[in-house]
Every structure is written in C-alpha cells, then in structure tokens.
Design an enzyme around this catalytic site. Structure first.
Site, PDB file in Angstrom:
ATOM      1  CG  HIS B  41      -2.234  -0.698   0.928  1.00  0.00           C
ATOM      2  ND1 HIS B  41      -2.331  -2.065   0.906  1.00  0.00           N
ATOM      3  CD2 HIS B  41      -3.469  -0.231   0.622  1.00  0.00           C
ATOM      4  CE1 HIS B  41      -3.586  -2.397   0.614  1.00  0.00           C
ATOM      5  NE2 HIS B  41      -4.292  -1.317   0.436  1.00  0.00           N
ATOM      6  CE  LYS B 106      -7.109 -10.251  11.723  1.00  0.00           C
ATOM      7  NZ  LYS B 106      -6.924  -9.512  12.973  1.00  0.00           N
TER       8      LYS B 106
END
Lengths: 278, 187
Positions: B41, B106
């Site tokens: 990222h 999650k």
C-alpha cells in the site's frame, strides 16, 4: 549437574513451533465448540463453526491454522542443576529458524523502523528463569499481531482500585472490537511494575483456557469480567453476538504503594502455545 | 434475516453490483482478487503521488488484505486468512479514488474510509480472521504481479472460486459491526 544438549533444544524448539502453528490445543477447540453451542447470533454461530472446521483442517493437513504464524515467544525455565554445552539463546533462535523454514511458516519479524524482514522469524523473544531441579521446561507461543496490537497497559492511581482495574480491562476489549479475532482470551496482569504486569498478562494467556486462578478472589474477578466482556455484544469476529471472550485469565503480583499497574494482553482464538520438558 | 442472504459476485464490479449488496450479506466471490497489505500500500501511494499507475488495473476490482504463509511444494498457496484492515485505513481513500470497488480484511475501518466508500460506491467485506486453511481451499491460482522482494507482502493475483466473505460496510453507509454489536450489547 545434568547435561542438556543444545542440539536437542534446537530440534525441540523447531518441532514446537510447527506443532503450535498447525495443532491447536484441545482446551481451546473445546472452548470454541462450547461457544458455538451457546452463541445466539446466526452469523456468530456460523463463524465459530468455520473456525472449528479450520482448526480440524489445519491439524489433518498439517498446515498453519492462521497465516500469521506470529513472533515466537519462548519461556525457558532452567533447572539450576542443568548444564548446557553451548548458548541456550542461540539454540532457541536456531530452533525457530529451522522450524519456520521446515514448517513453511510465515516469517513475520522485521526491523521496527526500516521494516526490513529478518527472513527467518528470529530473533525469538526469550524469557529465561532459573528454577529448582535438573530439567529444562520450554513453553513456546506463536503470537499473532492482530491480537497483540490490541493490548494495553495503564499505570492507574491506587485510589481507582478494583473498579478502575475492571473499567480499564473492559475498555481495552471494547476498543479492540473485531480486530483481535474474537472470541479472544483476555490475559490480565495486575500489580508488579510497568514491565512485570505486562509479563504477567502474557503468562496468563499460557494457562489452559478456562482454568481459574487458584486464588478464589481472583477467580471471582475472572468470572465477573468474562460476563461483562461478553455483555459488550462484540461477538465472533465483531459481527455481534454473545461470545466475545472464551476466558479471562488474571495474574496478580504485589506493587509499589503509589502504583496500580494493569496490563491486558489480547489473544485471538488461535491461542497457540506448546510445552515440552528436556 | 439479512445475515442469511448469500449472493455470488465476480469482479470487476459495477456501481450497480455494489449497490445490490447490503451490510450483513454473505457473499461467495469467484474470479480475480488482488492481494496487498502494509508495504504494498505504501508503494501504491508513492506511485499515485508520482502520477503513475498501479501494478494492476483497479477499476471494479477488490483488494484482499493478506500475507500468506509460504507455499509447500505441490500446493497452490499456503494458509491465507485476512489481516487487520485498519492498518490500511490511511491509504484506502486514495486507492478507492482509482476505481477500486472494495476491500476484504478483518476488523473495523476508520470514519474517513467509510466516507470515501460512500463517495466512490465501494464495499468493505470481512473474511473470517484465522480461518486461513479453510480460505486457502477457495484459491485456485496464484501469480505474483509486483514487488516479489516483499515476500509475503508481494502483490498477488489470485483466482478464487466461492471465496467466502461477509459485507460489513455497504455503499449506503450501513455497518454490520455497529448493528450486530448494538443487537447483542447488554448494559
């Protein structure tokens, strides 16, 4: 003096790392099965069923139950009559190196600032204590970051008392929400000093799931906190439900008259730890 | 009940595909997923800031936050469950602006990510954390497409069949975590 060879230590550590990653203890599996029966949320129940299936699959196929095979924490209790033929620490690191390679476990350890991976999951975090006897007791935990990152420590004022302690523990679990992969085991250290309470909170996680503290007062506190935590409604994976925690384990130690340290070490449902005696 | 609905999706997703899904829906994904976590990222953002393109065409696609265990010989992938999504929050709005239609991980997302999901009509899905051996069974093909040097953090193109996930945040602002917890909280 009794001799324990460092090559035996390395082999055992390697074996325990792989076992911890692939075979979850029956105490944890039983606790999750019991949670599945009690959970009223349909989605929560479904998640718990998937977890049980996942653990059985990991065991059967001998593959890691979770991709985060953790940073390796090693407790070495060295009997004072034990003699080693080399460095205990190096034997342990080598065991981690070999186990993570041979077991196809993820190497998740890196420099804290450059973030460059050490590529072999070393160094392990080693806690050594000298005990009576002529045995080496090894406990290995493969600790994932999802739950570790949600842990917390507070230096409370003594005037905040047990109510302050309870409030802090519940706040840590509440803030963690679904991040630490609930249902969790909540390890708590109360007292000692800044580092001692953190150590106690991790030691609390190593206890067999659901086994109460021997001190009835602490055991009652564990039961009360488990109820309060499950009343938060976070549920399996944070989707909402009755079961947020499988157990609350508390360890206590005397502290300074001016201090009230509390540490909460969060443990995901993959509460992986293995033990051996050499 | 919403939590019993099960829908099948195949990326690339359109705005209409996204709008047809609601928080609480169980989905089975078949098709392509791209993997990326912390380090990838960071590199994505560096590319975007330099005016360059991502290593894959993000339009309509889903990113799965995962760092798998090493693949054993003869197998397709190691264990491959979701990692905590919150660590990617700082990067996600800029990536959704490229046309990405959702993320899978999650744990909860930041208010900024949720706002950006509404703006760009995107989804946040959860896979069951820790169910890494189970999830790996739905992954049929793996190809590293960028940053191989990052090891587990490399960007992979996964071909999946019936990859199980749950819609946590839909494009309308609904939040399964908030609704689920409110339902079971006892004061």
């Amino acid at each position: 003096m009794r001799k324990v060879s460092t090559s035996d230590i390395t082999a055992k550590v390697s074996e325990l790392c792989i076992e911890a990653a692939c075979n979850l203890g029956t105490d944890v599996i039983d606790a999750i099965k019991s949670a599945e029966e009690r959970e009223e949320s349909v989605l929560g129940k479904d998640v718990l069923g998937q977890l049980v299936y996942n653990f059985e699959l990991a065991n059967k196929e001998h593959r890691p139950m979770c991709q985060d095979t953790g940073i390796t924490i090693v407790y070495a209790e060295v009997g004072r009559e034990v003699e080693f033929d080399g460095s205990l620490d190096e034997a342990i690191h080598e065991g981690v190196r070999q186990g993570y390679d041979k077991g196809y476990l993820r190497k998740s350890v890196c420099d804290p600032l450059s973030r460059v991976n050490t590529t072999d999951n070393t160094p392990a975090i080693i806690h050594t204590t000298i005990v009576e006897g002529d045995k080496l007791n090894l406990t290995i935990a493969t600790k994932g970051a999802g739950s570790e990152n949600m842990s917390g420590l507070a230096m409370l004022k003594p005037s905040q008392g047990v109510e302050g302690v309870k409030d802090f523990i519940i706040q840590v679990v509440k803030d963690a929400g679904g991040n630490p992969c609930p249902p969790v085991v909540v390890g708590v250290g109360i007292g000692g000093s800044f580092e001692k309470c953190a150590m106690l909170s991790k030691k609390a996680i190593m206890r067999t799931v659901g086994e109460a503290n021997a001190d009835p007062e602490i055991a009652a506190l564990e039961t009360e906190l488990l109820l309060s935590i499950n009343n938060l409604g976070i549920g399996p994976m944070g989707f909402g439900g009755m079961i947020t925690a499988l157990a609350v384990h508390i360890e206590k130690h005397p502290c300074h008259i001016a201090s009230l340290p509390v540490a909460v070490n969060m443990q995901c449902h993959a509460d992986r730890h293995k033990h051996a005696v050499l | 009940m919403a939590e019993q609905v099960q829908k099948r999706i195949t990326p690339p997703l359109t705005d209409a595909d996204v709008e047809a899904l609601s928080a609480g829906d169980k989905v089975l994904i078949t098709g392509v997923l791209y993997t990326a976590r912390d380090s990838a990222h960071k590199k994505f953002i560096e590319l975007l800031e330099a005016g360059k393109e991502l290593p894959f065409d993000p339009k309509g696609q889903l990113i799965y936050y995962v760092g798998p265990t090493p693949t054993k010989p003869g197998e397709i992938i190691g264990s491959a469950g979701p990692t905590t999504s919150g660590r990617m929050d700082a990067f996600t709005p800029a990536i959704l602006a490229t046309g990405l239609k959702g993320t899978i991980g999650k744990g909860q997302r930041s208010p900024e990510v949720l706002e950006s999901m509404k703006e760009h009509k995107a989804l946040y899905l959860a896979a069951v954390g820790g169910a890494a051996a189970l999830i790996a069974q739905s992954i049929k093909k793996v190809e590293i497409i960028a940053y191989e040097e990052l090891g587990t953090e490399a960007v992979r193109r996964l071909e999946v069949v019936d990859f199980p996930a749950i819609v946590v945040n839909d494009s309308k602002g609904n939040d399964l975590f908030a609704e689920g917890v409110a339902k079971y909280r006892k004061e």
